[in-house]
Design an enzyme around this catalytic site. Sequence first.
Site, PDB file in Angstrom:
ATOM      1  N   TYR A 154     -14.493 -12.587  -0.175  1.00  0.00           N
ATOM      2  CA  TYR A 154     -15.137 -11.290  -0.441  1.00  0.00           C
ATOM      3  C   TYR A 154     -16.441 -11.468  -1.206  1.00  0.00           C
ATOM      4  O   TYR A 154     -17.435 -10.792  -0.945  1.00  0.00           O
ATOM      5  CB  TYR A 154     -14.216 -10.388  -1.275  1.00  0.00           C
ATOM      6  N   ASP A 203      -6.650  -2.961  -7.607  1.00  0.00           N
ATOM      7  CA  ASP A 203      -7.246  -3.604  -6.439  1.00  0.00           C
ATOM      8  C   ASP A 203      -7.480  -5.072  -6.739  1.00  0.00           C
ATOM      9  O   ASP A 203      -7.666  -5.445  -7.901  1.00  0.00           O
ATOM     10  CB  ASP A 203      -8.575  -2.946  -6.055  1.00  0.00           C
ATOM     11  N   ARG A 215       0.818  -1.224   0.000  1.00  0.00           N
ATOM     12  CA  ARG A 215       0.000   0.000   0.000  1.00  0.00           C
ATOM     13  C   ARG A 215       0.842   1.260   0.000  1.00  0.00           C
ATOM     14  O   ARG A 215       0.468   2.261   0.608  1.00  0.00           O
ATOM     15  CB  ARG A 215      -0.927   0.052   1.226  1.00  0.00           C
TER      16      ARG A 215
HETATM   17  O1  CP3 Z   1       0.062  -1.749  -2.460  1.00  0.00           O
HETATM   18  C1  CP3 Z   1      -0.156  -0.822  -3.263  1.00  0.00           C
HETATM   19  O2  CP3 Z   1       0.262   0.343  -3.099  1.00  0.00           O
HETATM   20  C2  CP3 Z   1      -0.870  -1.133  -4.569  1.00  0.00           C
HETATM   21  C3  CP3 Z   1      -2.263  -0.984  -4.602  1.00  0.00           C
HETATM   22  C4  CP3 Z   1      -3.225  -1.902  -3.874  1.00  0.00           C
HETATM   23  C5  CP3 Z   1      -4.499  -1.455  -3.449  1.00  0.00           C
HETATM   24  N1  CP3 Z   1      -5.217  -2.519  -3.017  1.00  0.00           N
HETATM   25  C6  CP3 Z   1      -4.963  -0.056  -3.516  1.00  0.00           C
HETATM   26  C7  CP3 Z   1      -6.056   0.376  -2.639  1.00  0.00           C
HETATM   27  C8  CP3 Z   1      -3.167  -3.266  -3.603  1.00  0.00           C
HETATM   28  C9  CP3 Z   1      -1.994  -4.220  -3.792  1.00  0.00           C
HETATM   29  C10 CP3 Z   1      -4.433  -3.639  -3.071  1.00  0.00           C
HETATM   30  C11 CP3 Z   1      -4.789  -5.030  -2.715  1.00  0.00           C
HETATM   31  C12 CP3 Z   1      -5.962  -5.275  -1.872  1.00  0.00           C
HETATM   32  N2  CP3 Z   1      -7.198  -4.713  -1.954  1.00  0.00           N
HETATM   33  C13 CP3 Z   1      -6.005  -6.283  -0.875  1.00  0.00           C
HETATM   34  C14 CP3 Z   1      -4.875  -7.227  -0.545  1.00  0.00           C
HETATM   35  C15 CP3 Z   1      -3.886  -6.594   0.346  1.00  0.00           C
HETATM   36  C16 CP3 Z   1      -4.333  -6.476   1.762  1.00  0.00           C
HETATM   37  O3  CP3 Z   1      -4.506  -5.337   2.212  1.00  0.00           O
HETATM   38  O4  CP3 Z   1      -4.459  -7.519   2.420  1.00  0.00           O
HETATM   39  C17 CP3 Z   1      -7.290  -6.251  -0.304  1.00  0.00           C
HETATM   40  C18 CP3 Z   1      -7.786  -7.120   0.844  1.00  0.00           C
HETATM   41  C19 CP3 Z   1      -8.045  -5.267  -1.008  1.00  0.00           C
HETATM   42  C20 CP3 Z   1      -9.482  -4.891  -0.820  1.00  0.00           C
HETATM   43  C21 CP3 Z   1      -9.575  -3.491  -0.402  1.00  0.00           C
HETATM   44  N3  CP3 Z   1      -9.464  -2.420  -1.268  1.00  0.00           N
HETATM   45  C22 CP3 Z   1      -9.694  -2.970   0.917  1.00  0.00           C
HETATM   46  C23 CP3 Z   1      -9.857  -3.783   2.161  1.00  0.00           C
HETATM   47  C24 CP3 Z   1      -9.646  -1.564   0.805  1.00  0.00           C
HETATM   48  C25 CP3 Z   1      -9.658  -0.562   1.932  1.00  0.00           C
HETATM   49  C26 CP3 Z   1     -10.987   0.064   2.160  1.00  0.00           C
HETATM   50  C27 CP3 Z   1     -10.894   1.249   3.082  1.00  0.00           C
HETATM   51  O5  CP3 Z   1     -11.709   2.153   2.883  1.00  0.00           O
HETATM   52  O6  CP3 Z   1     -10.014   1.273   3.954  1.00  0.00           O
HETATM   53  C28 CP3 Z   1      -9.499  -1.255  -0.563  1.00  0.00           C
HETATM   54  C29 CP3 Z   1      -9.377   0.093  -1.146  1.00  0.00           C
HETATM   55  C30 CP3 Z   1      -8.003   0.471  -1.580  1.00  0.00           C
HETATM   56  N4  CP3 Z   1      -7.235  -0.284  -2.410  1.00  0.00           N
HETATM   57  C31 CP3 Z   1      -7.317   1.667  -1.225  1.00  0.00           C
HETATM   58  C32 CP3 Z   1      -6.091   1.612  -1.900  1.00  0.00           C
HETATM   59  C33 CP3 Z   1      -5.011   2.636  -1.898  1.00  0.00           C
HETATM   60  C34 CP3 Z   1      -7.839   2.793  -0.342  1.00  0.00           C
HETATM   61  C35 CP3 Z   1      -9.103   3.421  -0.817  1.00  0.00           C
HETATM   62  C36 CP3 Z   1      -8.998   4.687  -1.600  1.00  0.00           C
HETATM   63  O7  CP3 Z   1      -7.996   5.012  -2.240  1.00  0.00           O
HETATM   64  O8  CP3 Z   1     -10.009   5.412  -1.587  1.00  0.00           O
END
Ligand code: CP3
Length: 369
Positions: A165, A87, A38
């Site tokens: 999910y 994502d 992230r």
């Molecule tokens: O690592 C990186 O910088 C690359 C980008 C990346 C994102 N998601 C961007 C993102 C990666 C590798 C992911 C993978 C991902 N997404 C996982 C596996 C990694 C882990 O954390 O275990 C999972 C479970 C997800 C599903 C997901 N997407 C979640 C749980 C969330 C967070 C929701 C929240 O509101 O906190 C996301 C959203 C997300 N994916 C964000 C980012 C930067 C944040 C939301 C945003 O930008 O508005």
Amino acid sequence: MDGNSPLRPQDFPALKNDTFLRAARGEETEYTPVWCMRQAGRYLPEFRETRAAQDFFATCRSPKMCCELTLQPLRRFPLDAAIIFSDILVVPQALGMEVVMVPGKGPTFPEPLKEVEDLLKLRQKVDVSEELGYVFQAITLTRHSLEGKVPLIGFSGAPWTLMSYMIEGGGSNTMAKAKRWLYRHPEASHRLLQLLRDVIVEYLVGQVAAGAQALQLFESHAGHLGPEQFREFALPYIRAIAKHVKNKLQAEALPPVPMIVFAKDAHYALEELAQAGYEVIGLDWTIQPQAARERTGHRVTLQGNLDPCALYAPKEKIGELVKRMLEGFGTQRYIANLGHGLYPDMSPEHVGAFVEAVHTHSRHLRTPD
Ligand code: CP3
């Protein structure tokens, strides 16, 4: 013209820093490479600004935005790898499911899988280039835009994590709905996991064809399974993905790339993961570096595993914790990272302190005075 068009996966700029790739392949490195899960995220003010413009999944579908967000952390910190902004939930979307990002709640499926019959609603044959071509375009554009600074990592969620999910419809503390499927409908569960496996294999191969130089598989929900269920519902698919991706890369004359598996909270399966066909095992912070090393031998490179919350500590303390982590893992066959992703309220300055501490201490450990 067009020999090096930003949307063509060819004539990429020469790679200047291959430290991450060398560590991943088990070759010697002069310092420990580092990146953060992230690293493109809301802790960066410039990320919040770019992201504010539109919906999360609309952002994921814009190659230009994905490229910009991927590059942002690299402008601030001397990271040794980039990871494409996207994502894991784009794969369930490719299977025909709707996923929306609800601010304050996270990713949500308005119509999760409830009954076994709901499997019929999924696309049984997915045209991966058609459905996920926007990710491939983002990868190609980003690889060109990186100008060879560092390698670009592609990724996918692993079958069990995506299945959970798709059934839970969002985050869950217990995964009770998804685990209910495993206990009550094991055959249907395997059918879903196989469908996911096949799409993931094509998706990862497509990412390499588009320019990804390493691949990470996120089994983020591994910890909800015990050893038995992991062995039955997660490990066979994790193994098959490494094997089929590698075979396809070879058959299609694509470059072999190192593969990383990050099965969060699955330390009960560390020995098995070390033999699952991956060059690198990603570790969360609940396992001690020395113990992980002893249990995986020298067959694999390890990646991780500082508790992300350690970044809340004062900078000097971060330095001490990094030093101890590096001593535990040793200088070679190691890639420094956090044990999970950065949180939105973390300080970019402390992320910088983490990256710098890895570089400084890892050089010092190699040539102590
Ligand atoms: O690592 C990186 O910088 C690359 C980008 C990346 C994102 N998601 C961007 C993102 C990666 C590798 C992911 C993978 C991902 N997404 C996982 C596996 C990694 C882990 O954390 O275990 C999972 C479970 C997800 C599903 C997901 N997407 C979640 C749980 C969330 C967070 C929701 C929240 O509101 O906190 C996301 C959203 C997300 N994916 C964000 C980012 C930067 C944040 C939301 C945003 O930008 O508005």
